[in-house]
Design a protein around this motif. Structure first.
Motif, short mmCIF file in Angstrom:
data_model
loop_
_atom_site.label_atom_id
_atom_site.label_comp_id
_atom_site.label_asym_id
_atom_site.label_seq_id
_atom_site.Cartn_x
_atom_site.Cartn_y
_atom_site.Cartn_z
N MET A 1 3.47 71.59 -36.92
CA MET A 1 3.68 71.55 -35.48
C MET A 1 5.17 71.38 -35.21
SD MET A 1 2.33 68.70 -32.72
CE MET A 1 0.67 69.30 -32.64
N ILE A 2 5.64 72.06 -34.22
CA ILE A 2 7.04 71.93 -33.81
C ILE A 2 7.09 70.95 -32.63
CG2 ILE A 2 9.02 73.14 -32.83
CD1 ILE A 2 8.04 75.63 -34.35
N ALA A 3 8.01 70.01 -32.70
CA ALA A 3 8.15 69.01 -31.64
C ALA A 3 8.57 69.70 -30.34
CB ALA A 3 9.18 67.95 -32.04
N PRO A 4 8.02 69.25 -29.22
CA PRO A 4 8.37 69.86 -27.94
C PRO A 4 9.81 69.54 -27.53
CG PRO A 4 7.00 67.93 -27.59
CD PRO A 4 7.06 68.16 -29.07
N VAL A 5 10.43 70.49 -26.86
CA VAL A 5 11.80 70.31 -26.36
C VAL A 5 11.77 70.54 -24.85
CG1 VAL A 5 14.17 71.15 -26.45
CG2 VAL A 5 12.79 71.09 -28.54
N GLY A 6 12.25 69.56 -24.11
CA GLY A 6 12.31 69.65 -22.66
C GLY A 6 11.10 69.03 -22.00
N GLU A 7 11.31 68.63 -20.75
CA GLU A 7 10.27 67.92 -20.01
C GLU A 7 8.98 68.74 -19.87
OE1 GLU A 7 9.55 65.60 -15.77
OE2 GLU A 7 11.56 66.35 -16.26
N ALA A 8 9.09 70.02 -19.56
CA ALA A 8 7.89 70.84 -19.37
C ALA A 8 7.07 70.93 -20.66
CB ALA A 8 8.27 72.24 -18.88
N ALA A 9 7.74 71.14 -21.79
CA ALA A 9 7.03 71.24 -23.07
C ALA A 9 6.41 69.91 -23.47
CB ALA A 9 7.98 71.74 -24.16
N ILE A 10 7.10 68.82 -23.18
CA ILE A 10 6.57 67.49 -23.49
C ILE A 10 5.31 67.23 -22.67
CG2 ILE A 10 7.05 65.02 -23.15
CD1 ILE A 10 9.95 65.74 -24.17
N ARG A 11 5.36 67.51 -21.38
CA ARG A 11 4.19 67.29 -20.52
C ARG A 11 3.05 68.24 -20.90
NH1 ARG A 11 5.56 63.42 -17.07
NH2 ARG A 11 7.71 63.27 -16.37
N GLU A 12 3.38 69.45 -21.37
CA GLU A 12 2.34 70.39 -21.78
C GLU A 12 1.60 69.88 -23.02
OE1 GLU A 12 1.96 74.90 -23.52
OE2 GLU A 12 3.57 74.49 -22.09
N LEU A 13 2.33 69.36 -24.00
CA LEU A 13 1.70 68.87 -25.22
C LEU A 13 0.92 67.58 -24.99
CD1 LEU A 13 1.17 68.97 -28.28
CD2 LEU A 13 3.35 67.74 -28.59
N TYR A 14 1.55 66.62 -24.33
CA TYR A 14 0.96 65.28 -24.23
C TYR A 14 0.11 65.06 -22.99
CZ TYR A 14 4.30 64.29 -27.91
OH TYR A 14 5.01 64.31 -29.09
N GLY A 15 0.35 65.84 -21.95
CA GLY A 15 -0.24 65.58 -20.66
C GLY A 15 0.78 64.84 -19.80
N ASP A 16 0.44 64.59 -18.56
CA ASP A 16 1.36 63.95 -17.64
C ASP A 16 0.78 62.62 -17.16
OD1 ASP A 16 3.13 63.19 -15.64
OD2 ASP A 16 3.30 65.21 -14.82
N PRO A 17 1.29 61.51 -17.67
CA PRO A 17 0.72 60.22 -17.29
C PRO A 17 0.84 59.91 -15.81
CG PRO A 17 2.76 59.91 -18.53
CD PRO A 17 2.43 61.37 -18.59
N ARG A 18 1.80 60.54 -15.12
CA ARG A 18 1.96 60.28 -13.68
C ARG A 18 0.71 60.64 -12.90
NH1 ARG A 18 7.20 63.77 -12.65
NH2 ARG A 18 5.70 65.23 -13.55
N HIS A 19 -0.06 61.62 -13.40
CA HIS A 19 -1.27 62.05 -12.71
C HIS A 19 -2.42 61.05 -12.86
CE1 HIS A 19 0.57 65.85 -11.79
NE2 HIS A 19 0.73 66.14 -13.06
N PHE A 20 -2.23 60.04 -13.69
CA PHE A 20 -3.30 59.08 -13.97
C PHE A 20 -3.00 57.69 -13.39
CE2 PHE A 20 -3.64 62.47 -17.01
CZ PHE A 20 -5.00 62.73 -17.02
N ILE A 21 -1.99 57.62 -12.54
CA ILE A 21 -1.69 56.35 -11.86
C ILE A 21 -2.57 56.28 -10.62
CG2 ILE A 21 0.07 54.95 -10.73
CD1 ILE A 21 2.15 56.42 -12.50
N ARG A 22 -3.37 55.24 -10.55
CA ARG A 22 -4.30 55.08 -9.44
C ARG A 22 -3.58 54.50 -8.21
NH1 ARG A 22 -9.19 52.65 -13.12
NH2 ARG A 22 -7.62 51.07 -13.48
#
Length: 159
Positions: A1-22
């Motif tokens: 696996m190649i490590a993601p580079v840049g915010e968009a690639a990071i959020r694509e691989l890991y998901g976006d925790p901001r969407h899970f703040i209640r």
């Protein structure tokens, strides 16, 4: 696996925790469920309570195999024992020095080791072989940053 580079690639691989703040500011357990424990080759003392041992790290399931592979290589090369303490992995929080940007720890994509002698802003004493192996496996080491964070390794950059 190649490590993601840049915010968009990071959020694509890991998901976006901001969407899970209640609405009440707490984090949804749906985000937390993405985190898994990867066992260490052998236990490490906790940096903040050395009488207790960490037997693994809680990280994002997307990189569980990558971290496991890195740990096994560290063990195989005789480098695992150069990690004196485990000082953290997944933790939902802001990046140090920022009130708005989430830390790579929030994605479950960062780990800290040997914090006592590798404080933020110092060159630290992280073993060169450990750094070399982590980097060969695609991890970014915080000891190379302008504001050094020599305890820190993350799978992804440019965030």
């Amino acid at each position: 696996m190649i490590a993601p580079v840049g915010e968009a690639a990071i959020r694509e691989l890991y998901g976006d925790p901001r969407h899970f703040i209640r609405d009440d500011g707490t984090l949804s357990p749906i985000w937390e469920a993405r985190m898994v424990i990867v066992a260490f080759p052998s236990p490490l003392p906790l940096g903040w309570e050395k009488s207790k041992l960490a037997r693994g790290a809680r990280i994002n399931q997307a990189i569980a195999d990558e971290f496991d592979r890195t740990c096994r290589l560290l063990e195989k090369e005789g480098l695992w024992q150069r990690l004196r303490t485990f000082d953290g992995a997944y933790a939902f929080r802001a990046q140090r020095g920022s009130s708005t940007k989430t830390s790579m720890h929030s994605f479950g994509a960062a780990l800290d080791f040997n914090a006592e002698t590798n404080q933020l802003g110092t060159p630290g004493d992280m073993d060169a072989g450990v750094v070399q192996l982590f980097e060969a496996c695609g991890w970014t080491w915080g000891g190379r940053w302008k504001r050094r964070d020599a305890m820190h390794f993350q799978f992804g950059s440019g965030y």
